[in-house]
Design an enzyme around this catalytic site. Structure first.
Site, PDB file in Angstrom:
ATOM      1  N   SER A  86       0.805  -1.227   0.000  1.00 26.42           N
ATOM      2  CA  SER A  86       0.000   0.000   0.000  1.00 26.42           C
ATOM      3  C   SER A  86       0.833   1.270   0.000  1.00 26.42           C
ATOM      4  O   SER A  86       0.291   2.375   0.081  1.00 26.42           O
ATOM      5  CB  SER A  86      -0.937   0.011   1.212  1.00 26.42           C
ATOM      6  OG  SER A  86      -0.195  -0.108   2.407  1.00 26.42           O
ATOM      7  N   THR A 188      -1.570   4.073   3.627  1.00 23.43           N
ATOM      8  CA  THR A 188      -0.746   5.247   3.876  1.00 23.43           C
ATOM      9  C   THR A 188       0.166   5.004   5.063  1.00 23.43           C
ATOM     10  O   THR A 188      -0.241   4.375   6.031  1.00 23.43           O
ATOM     11  CB  THR A 188      -1.633   6.464   4.223  1.00 23.43           C
ATOM     12  OG1 THR A 188      -2.569   6.683   3.171  1.00 23.43           O
ATOM     13  CG2 THR A 188      -0.809   7.726   4.433  1.00 23.43           C
ATOM     14  N   THR A 206       2.035   7.276   0.071  1.00 22.37           N
ATOM     15  CA  THR A 206       1.057   6.222  -0.232  1.00 22.37           C
ATOM     16  C   THR A 206       1.084   5.846  -1.708  1.00 22.37           C
ATOM     17  O   THR A 206       1.544   6.619  -2.554  1.00 22.37           O
ATOM     18  CB  THR A 206      -0.359   6.713   0.122  1.00 22.37           C
ATOM     19  OG1 THR A 206      -1.297   5.662  -0.066  1.00 22.37           O
ATOM     20  CG2 THR A 206      -0.763   7.890  -0.739  1.00 22.37           C
ATOM     21  N   ARG A 216      -6.626   9.575  -9.747  1.00 23.75           N
ATOM     22  CA  ARG A 216      -7.276   9.860  -8.464  1.00 23.75           C
ATOM     23  C   ARG A 216      -6.239  10.253  -7.416  1.00 23.75           C
ATOM     24  O   ARG A 216      -5.187   9.657  -7.308  1.00 23.75           O
ATOM     25  CB  ARG A 216      -8.046   8.632  -7.983  1.00 23.75           C
ATOM     26  CG  ARG A 216      -8.682   8.784  -6.588  1.00 23.75           C
ATOM     27  CD  ARG A 216      -7.835   8.207  -5.486  1.00 23.75           C
ATOM     28  NE  ARG A 216      -8.488   8.281  -4.162  1.00 23.75           N
ATOM     29  CZ  ARG A 216      -7.891   7.969  -3.032  1.00 23.75           C
ATOM     30  NH1 ARG A 216      -6.636   7.548  -3.037  1.00 23.75           N
ATOM     31  NH2 ARG A 216      -8.533   8.062  -1.890  1.00 23.75           N
ATOM     32  N   ASP A 219      -6.015  12.166   0.215  1.00 27.01           N
ATOM     33  CA  ASP A 219      -5.564  13.242   1.087  1.00 27.01           C
ATOM     34  C   ASP A 219      -4.056  13.278   1.273  1.00 27.01           C
ATOM     35  O   ASP A 219      -3.489  14.313   1.643  1.00 27.01           O
ATOM     36  CB  ASP A 219      -6.206  13.096   2.462  1.00 27.01           C
ATOM     37  CG  ASP A 219      -5.792  11.799   3.148  1.00 27.01           C
ATOM     38  OD1 ASP A 219      -5.928  10.739   2.519  1.00 27.01           O
ATOM     39  OD2 ASP A 219      -5.328  11.843   4.302  1.00 27.01           O
ATOM     40  N   THR A 239      -4.891   8.649   7.880  1.00 27.19           N
ATOM     41  CA  THR A 239      -4.901   7.479   7.025  1.00 27.19           C
ATOM     42  C   THR A 239      -6.343   7.067   6.782  1.00 27.19           C
ATOM     43  O   THR A 239      -7.245   7.477   7.510  1.00 27.19           O
ATOM     44  CB  THR A 239      -4.114   6.317   7.670  1.00 27.19           C
ATOM     45  OG1 THR A 239      -4.031   5.220   6.750  1.00 27.19           O
ATOM     46  CG2 THR A 239      -4.783   5.838   8.943  1.00 27.19           C
ATOM     47  N   GLY A 240      -6.555   6.268   5.747  1.00 23.98           N
ATOM     48  CA  GLY A 240      -7.910   5.808   5.486  1.00 23.98           C
ATOM     49  C   GLY A 240      -8.484   6.368   4.206  1.00 23.98           C
ATOM     50  O   GLY A 240      -7.769   6.617   3.238  1.00 23.98           O
ATOM     51  N   HIS A 241      -9.771   6.591   4.209  1.00 21.15           N
ATOM     52  CA  HIS A 241     -10.506   7.024   3.031  1.00 21.15           C
ATOM     53  C   HIS A 241     -10.227   8.510   2.786  1.00 21.15           C
ATOM     54  O   HIS A 241     -10.825   9.384   3.406  1.00 21.15           O
ATOM     55  CB  HIS A 241     -11.999   6.790   3.240  1.00 21.15           C
ATOM     56  CG  HIS A 241     -12.801   6.776   1.980  1.00 21.15           C
ATOM     57  ND1 HIS A 241     -13.909   5.979   1.820  1.00 21.15           N
ATOM     58  CD2 HIS A 241     -12.652   7.443   0.817  1.00 21.15           C
ATOM     59  CE1 HIS A 241     -14.412   6.188   0.609  1.00 21.15           C
ATOM     60  NE2 HIS A 241     -13.660   7.066  -0.011  1.00 21.15           N
TER      61      HIS A 241
END
Length: 332
Positions: A86, A188, A206, A216, A219, A239-241
């Site tokens: 990732s 991330t 990331t 795309r 953040d 981190t995350g969406h």
């Protein structure tokens, strides 16, 4: 009689001054050692690969090095690991089979650098630092970022490892884009650190969400969203969406909440609550998203919070290294 009253008044004033002096001395005795309670140096980073990343950062911090150098060295560990799917080399590709990387870095002087949708370069964080230090800009993207990296001597490489390519070809059979919380969202490494001088810096890098649309951005490369540092107050990373973090300018929000007096823990919780509120207003299912924040203030206090369980973060300071499960909102 007048002389007696004057004597009593003078004596009282003298006693008060003596008491005040004694009180002030005691206050100084209490406050002076408190300066030693500031936890520095300290480094924290997202997810369990933060343990190894923190070790690399700590080698710099424990030798009185600069936080900026520490966070760059730290995040390069997962960036260069082909088994880490990732971040950086080995990252999962977009839906066109192309590995595109994003990164940003920020120091104690609010110097910033960022790259986005960068291909063929194993360490985007170092390219981001080069943007910060060697250009008049703060962000380069796509082919422009690649050409700049090559001009700075970075090596062009194939970043699509065999395992990631297999997963991508398997995904093409259905082409269903439905990121799995804490797997695809485990996308991330964000790292924030304070050095022995009390200065803060941060880095975030990331390969983004697996099988995203080409081009795309989340953040991670956006200062104020995936990372923010204010050397007077503290630092935060996420981190995350990424789309949800961008929606609230998440890390800038966390730092500003700390400026208003919140602890790092309180600031992270309030930021997550804003994401939850907006998600519910848009009639989206909270179970489909994960966002986690980590934060550090100038006292060396830390905090973290996330939407749902499964997110952890690594901390290293003079007391050692540890992995902490972040508290979360959504209970099963």
């Amino acid at each position: 009689m007048a002389n007696r009253r004057k004597f009593i008044k003078t004596a009282a004033l003298g006693s008060a001054a003596l008491a005040l002096s004694s009180f002030k001395s005691k206050i100084e005795e209490v406050s002076e050692p408190s300066l030693d309670k500031v936890k520095k140096p300290i480094v924290l980073s997202t997810w369990n690969f933060g343990i190894q990343a923190n070790e690399a950062a700590w080698e710099i911090l424990k030798n009185n090095g600069r936080a900026l150098d520490a966070v760059e060295a730290g995040v390069k560990i997962p960036e260069g690991d082909p088994k880490e799917r990732s971040v950086g080399y080995g990252g999962r590709p977009d839906r066109d089979g192309r590995v595109t990387l994003d990164a940003c870095i920020m120091d104690e002087y609010a110097n910033i650098g960022s790259v986005a949708c960068l291909e063929h370069i194993k360490h985007p964080i170092s390219v981001a630092r080069a943007v910060m230090e060697k250009t008049p800009h703060v962000m380069l993207v796509g082919d422009g970022a690649l050409q700049f990296a090559l001009s700075q001597g970075f090596k062009k490489e194939n970043l699509l490892v065999e395992e990631s390519e297999k997963e991508w070809k398997e995904w093409l059979k259905t082409s269903q884009y439905k990121p799995i919380v804490n797997i695809e969202n485990h996308d991330t490494i964000g790292m924030i650190a304070m050095d022995v001088h009390g200065n803060l810096s941060g880095a975030c890098t990331t390969s983004g969400m697996a099988f995203k649309m080409h081009g795309r951005l989340g953040d991670s490369p956006i200062i104020g969203a995936g990372l923010f540092v204010d050397n007077e107050i503290g630092a935060a990373t996420a981190t995350g969406h990424g789309e949800e973090v961008i929606r609230i300018a998440g890390c800038h929000l966390v730092v500003e909440l700390m400026r208003q007096g919140r602890t790092p823990q309180q600031a992270c919780e309030e930021a997550v609550q804003r994401i939850i509120k907006l998600t519910q207003l848009r009639n989206k299912n909270l179970k489909d998203i994960q966002v986690g924040f980590i934060a550090l203030n100038k006292k060396g206090q830390t905090g973290s919070y996330c939407v749902q369980g499964g997110f952890n973060y690594a901390v290293q300071d003079n007391s050692g290294s540890r992995l902490i499960d972040a508290p979360y909102y959504l209970k099963s």
